[in-house]
Scaffold this motif. Structure first.
Motif, short mmCIF file in Angstrom:
data_model
loop_
_atom_site.label_atom_id
_atom_site.label_comp_id
_atom_site.label_asym_id
_atom_site.label_seq_id
_atom_site.Cartn_x
_atom_site.Cartn_y
_atom_site.Cartn_z
N ALA A 40 0.61 -1.31 -0.02
CA ALA A 40 0.00 0.01 -0.07
C ALA A 40 0.86 1.39 -0.04
O ALA A 40 0.73 2.24 -0.81
CB ALA A 40 -0.85 -0.07 1.18
N LEU A 43 2.65 1.81 -3.40
CA LEU A 43 1.49 2.28 -4.54
C LEU A 43 1.36 3.81 -4.28
O LEU A 43 1.33 4.46 -5.18
CB LEU A 43 0.33 1.27 -4.62
CG LEU A 43 0.44 -0.17 -5.07
CD1 LEU A 43 -0.67 -0.97 -4.90
CD2 LEU A 43 0.96 -0.06 -6.58
N PHE A 44 1.04 4.14 -3.10
CA PHE A 44 0.59 5.42 -2.83
C PHE A 44 1.73 6.29 -3.05
O PHE A 44 1.57 7.37 -3.50
CB PHE A 44 -0.19 5.58 -1.36
CG PHE A 44 -1.50 5.36 -1.44
CD1 PHE A 44 -2.53 6.14 -1.74
CD2 PHE A 44 -2.04 4.00 -0.77
CE1 PHE A 44 -3.84 5.85 -1.70
CE2 PHE A 44 -3.13 3.90 -0.77
CZ PHE A 44 -4.31 4.81 -1.19
N SER A 47 2.49 6.71 -6.85
CA SER A 47 1.43 7.33 -7.48
C SER A 47 1.50 8.80 -7.22
O SER A 47 1.30 9.55 -8.14
CB SER A 47 0.08 6.81 -6.91
OG SER A 47 -0.13 5.48 -7.31
N VAL A 101 -6.37 1.53 0.85
CA VAL A 101 -6.36 0.61 -0.54
C VAL A 101 -7.18 -0.65 -0.02
O VAL A 101 -6.64 -1.07 0.96
CB VAL A 101 -5.18 0.44 -1.21
CG1 VAL A 101 -4.04 -0.13 -0.55
CG2 VAL A 101 -5.52 -0.35 -2.30
N VAL A 109 -5.30 -4.14 -6.73
CA VAL A 109 -6.16 -3.14 -6.33
C VAL A 109 -7.50 -3.03 -6.52
O VAL A 109 -8.00 -3.40 -7.73
CB VAL A 109 -5.56 -1.74 -7.01
CG1 VAL A 109 -6.52 -0.63 -6.50
CG2 VAL A 109 -3.97 -1.53 -6.34
N ALA A 112 -9.36 2.24 -4.01
CA ALA A 112 -8.43 3.03 -3.21
C ALA A 112 -8.98 4.48 -2.88
O ALA A 112 -9.80 4.93 -3.92
CB ALA A 112 -7.09 3.21 -3.81
N THR A 151 -8.43 5.13 -7.07
CA THR A 151 -8.38 3.69 -7.45
C THR A 151 -7.62 3.65 -9.03
O THR A 151 -6.58 3.05 -9.01
CB THR A 151 -9.79 3.14 -7.93
OG1 THR A 151 -10.56 3.16 -6.50
CG2 THR A 151 -9.61 1.54 -8.22
N CYS A 153 -5.42 5.65 -10.08
CA CYS A 153 -4.05 5.98 -9.96
C CYS A 153 -3.17 4.72 -9.56
O CYS A 153 -2.10 4.75 -9.96
CB CYS A 153 -3.88 7.45 -8.79
SG CYS A 153 -4.83 8.73 -9.54
N LEU A 154 -3.60 4.22 -8.49
CA LEU A 154 -2.96 3.07 -7.93
C LEU A 154 -2.89 1.92 -9.09
O LEU A 154 -1.87 1.36 -9.19
CB LEU A 154 -3.47 2.67 -6.55
CG LEU A 154 -2.81 3.38 -5.37
CD1 LEU A 154 -3.14 4.77 -5.40
CD2 LEU A 154 -3.46 2.62 -4.09
N GLU A 158 0.42 -0.03 -10.46
CA GLU A 158 0.25 -1.32 -10.21
C GLU A 158 0.62 -1.90 -11.80
O GLU A 158 1.70 -2.91 -11.77
CB GLU A 158 -1.11 -1.87 -9.68
CG GLU A 158 -1.19 -3.24 -9.73
CD GLU A 158 -2.63 -3.65 -9.05
OE1 GLU A 158 -2.77 -4.11 -8.00
OE2 GLU A 158 -3.42 -3.23 -9.68
#
Length: 164
Positions: A40, A43-44, A47, A101, A109, A112, A151, A153-154, A158
């Motif tokens: 998590a 990814l954040f 992003s 998320v 994902v 998120a 969502t 964006c992540l 991914e």
């Protein structure tokens, strides 16, 4: 994947350890813990370009360029456990935004969101025996005021990570 059935317990655990080490080498994971939280954070931060705090930082996991403090949580929705309860939140005053998320069983994902701390305060329950707050990432959270669905964006990060 079917070949896993022919593996011994020791072989499966060694494979798990090797996978975790490879994910650390790729800078996806930062610890030897369950990978959900580290994934998590990865990814954040990837992003949005946030700077991760050290693993020992209290109350928040990353900072944005403008000084915004982010608490980052992830929850894997497993076929054997569909709970959406995030891990304990110790301090509601230590962050500005909850970045949360939901992953599916295979760590993909699902959804998120960036959730203002005011919404987290309103929707959390204090648990005395753990001295922490419980927060469930229900679908209705995405409809709360100030919540941003991130969502897409992540998922973009991914996809990029899966193609390298």
């Amino acid at each position: 994947m079917r070949d896993l059935q022919s593996k011994s317990i020791s072989e499966l655990l060694a494979l798990h350890a090797a996978i975790m080490e490879e994910l650390r080498e790729r800078n996806v994971l930062r610890s030897a813990n369950n990978p959900t939280g580290d994934l998590a954070e990865y990814l954040f931060c990837t992003s949005f370009g946030w700077v991760q705090e050290s693993n020992s930082a209290k109350s928040f996991d990353a900072k944005g360029d403008d000084g915004t403090r982010f608490q980052i949580k992830g929850r894997r929705i497993h076929r054997r456990n569909g709970s959406r309860q995030l891990s304990a939140i110790r301090d509601l005053d230590g962050f500005d935004i909850l970045a949360a998320v939901l992953f599916d069983d295979d760590y993909q994902v699902m959804r998120a969101a960036l959730i203002p701390v005011s919404v987290v305060r309103e929707k959390s329950t204090y648990i005395e025996h753990t001295n922490s707050y419980k927060f469930l990432l229900r679908d209705a959270i995405w409809n709360a005021g100030g919540v941003e669905d991130v969502t897409a964006c992540l998922r973009q990060v991914e996809r990029a990570a899966n193609n390298r």
